[in-house]
Motif scaffolding. Structure first.
Motif, PDB file in Angstrom:
ATOM      1  N   ALA A  86      48.807 -77.714 -63.187  1.00 54.68           N
ATOM      2  CA  ALA A  86      48.701 -76.308 -62.804  1.00 54.68           C
ATOM      3  C   ALA A  86      50.025 -75.889 -62.168  1.00 54.68           C
ATOM      4  CB  ALA A  86      47.555 -76.108 -61.818  1.00 54.68           C
ATOM      5  N   TRP A  87      50.480 -74.659 -62.457  1.00 59.20           N
ATOM      6  CA  TRP A  87      51.739 -74.167 -61.928  1.00 59.20           C
ATOM      7  C   TRP A  87      51.749 -72.638 -61.940  1.00 59.20           C
ATOM      8  CZ3 TRP A  87      50.849 -75.542 -66.848  1.00 59.20           C
ATOM      9  CH2 TRP A  87      51.297 -74.717 -67.872  1.00 59.20           C
ATOM     10  N   PHE A  88      52.725 -72.079 -61.239  1.00 59.28           N
ATOM     11  CA  PHE A  88      52.932 -70.636 -61.208  1.00 59.28           C
ATOM     12  C   PHE A  88      54.275 -70.315 -61.851  1.00 59.28           C
ATOM     13  CE2 PHE A  88      49.807 -71.189 -57.918  1.00 59.28           C
ATOM     14  CZ  PHE A  88      49.028 -70.049 -57.988  1.00 59.28           C
ATOM     15  N   SER A  93      54.001 -64.368 -61.370  1.00 62.92           N
ATOM     16  CA  SER A  93      53.223 -64.882 -60.231  1.00 62.92           C
ATOM     17  C   SER A  93      51.784 -65.246 -60.593  1.00 62.92           C
ATOM     18  CB  SER A  93      53.223 -63.881 -59.070  1.00 62.92           C
ATOM     19  OG  SER A  93      54.530 -63.656 -58.633  1.00 62.92           O
ATOM     20  N   LYS A  94      51.545 -65.577 -61.863  1.00 60.82           N
ATOM     21  CA  LYS A  94      50.210 -65.989 -62.290  1.00 60.82           C
ATOM     22  C   LYS A  94      50.153 -67.507 -62.384  1.00 60.82           C
ATOM     23  CE  LYS A  94      49.141 -61.859 -64.886  1.00 60.82           C
ATOM     24  NZ  LYS A  94      48.838 -61.291 -66.198  1.00 60.82           N
ATOM     25  N   GLU A  95      48.952 -68.031 -62.156  1.00 59.91           N
ATOM     26  CA  GLU A  95      48.763 -69.470 -62.270  1.00 59.91           C
ATOM     27  C   GLU A  95      48.423 -69.827 -63.708  1.00 59.91           C
ATOM     28  OE1 GLU A  95      46.629 -73.109 -59.929  1.00 59.91           O
ATOM     29  OE2 GLU A  95      45.555 -71.214 -60.018  1.00 59.91           O
ATOM     30  N   TYR A  96      49.027 -70.904 -64.192  1.00 63.56           N
ATOM     31  CA  TYR A  96      48.785 -71.411 -65.535  1.00 63.56           C
ATOM     32  C   TYR A  96      48.276 -72.845 -65.421  1.00 63.56           C
ATOM     33  CZ  TYR A  96      51.231 -67.343 -67.212  1.00 63.56           C
ATOM     34  OH  TYR A  96      51.581 -66.054 -67.487  1.00 63.56           O
ATOM     35  N   VAL A  97      47.483 -73.256 -66.405  1.00 65.11           N
ATOM     36  CA  VAL A  97      46.909 -74.596 -66.402  1.00 65.11           C
ATOM     37  C   VAL A  97      47.024 -75.159 -67.812  1.00 65.11           C
ATOM     38  CG1 VAL A  97      44.816 -75.940 -66.007  1.00 65.11           C
ATOM     39  CG2 VAL A  97      45.304 -73.972 -64.567  1.00 65.11           C
TER      40      VAL A  97
END
Length: 102
Positions: A86-88, A93-97
């Motif tokens: 998981a990261w931004f 500024s959205k979180e991605y997985v």
């Protein structure tokens, strides 16, 4: 009263986002994960799960382009382990997985 569904023409246009990760299985229980993208990624966290060791979380923080880190899968069968990253992104500024298995 019925309301029409949004058609593709009504939806905002988004460009596809290529996942920035490259995974190399150099060592049996320590896959090497590299930020192969062109920009830094923030607040990187790695979650691994296997029947033997359960859930494990690692906090990597910010990773620059080309930077690599090893996921420690010690105490579990790498072939039976699921890894989730998981990261931004800085630009939205959205979180991605992203999830992979060995």
């Amino acid at each position: 009263m019925l309301k029409p569904l949004n058609t593709p023409d009504d939806l905002p246009r988004r460009r596809p986002y290529r996942v920035p990760w490259r995974v190399e299985r150099l060592f049996e229980s320590h896959p090497l994960v590299t930020n192969a993208g062109p920009v830094p990624v923030d607040f990187v966290r790695v979650f691994s799960w296997s029947p033997e060791s359960g859930a494990i979380t690692e906090h990597w923080g910010q990773m620059m382009p080309g930077e690599s880190a090893e996921v420690c899968l010690c105490g579990s069968d790498p072939d039976d382990t699921t890894v989730t990253i998981a990261w931004f992104r800085q630009e939205d500024s959205k979180e991605y997985v992203w999830r992979f298995v060995m």
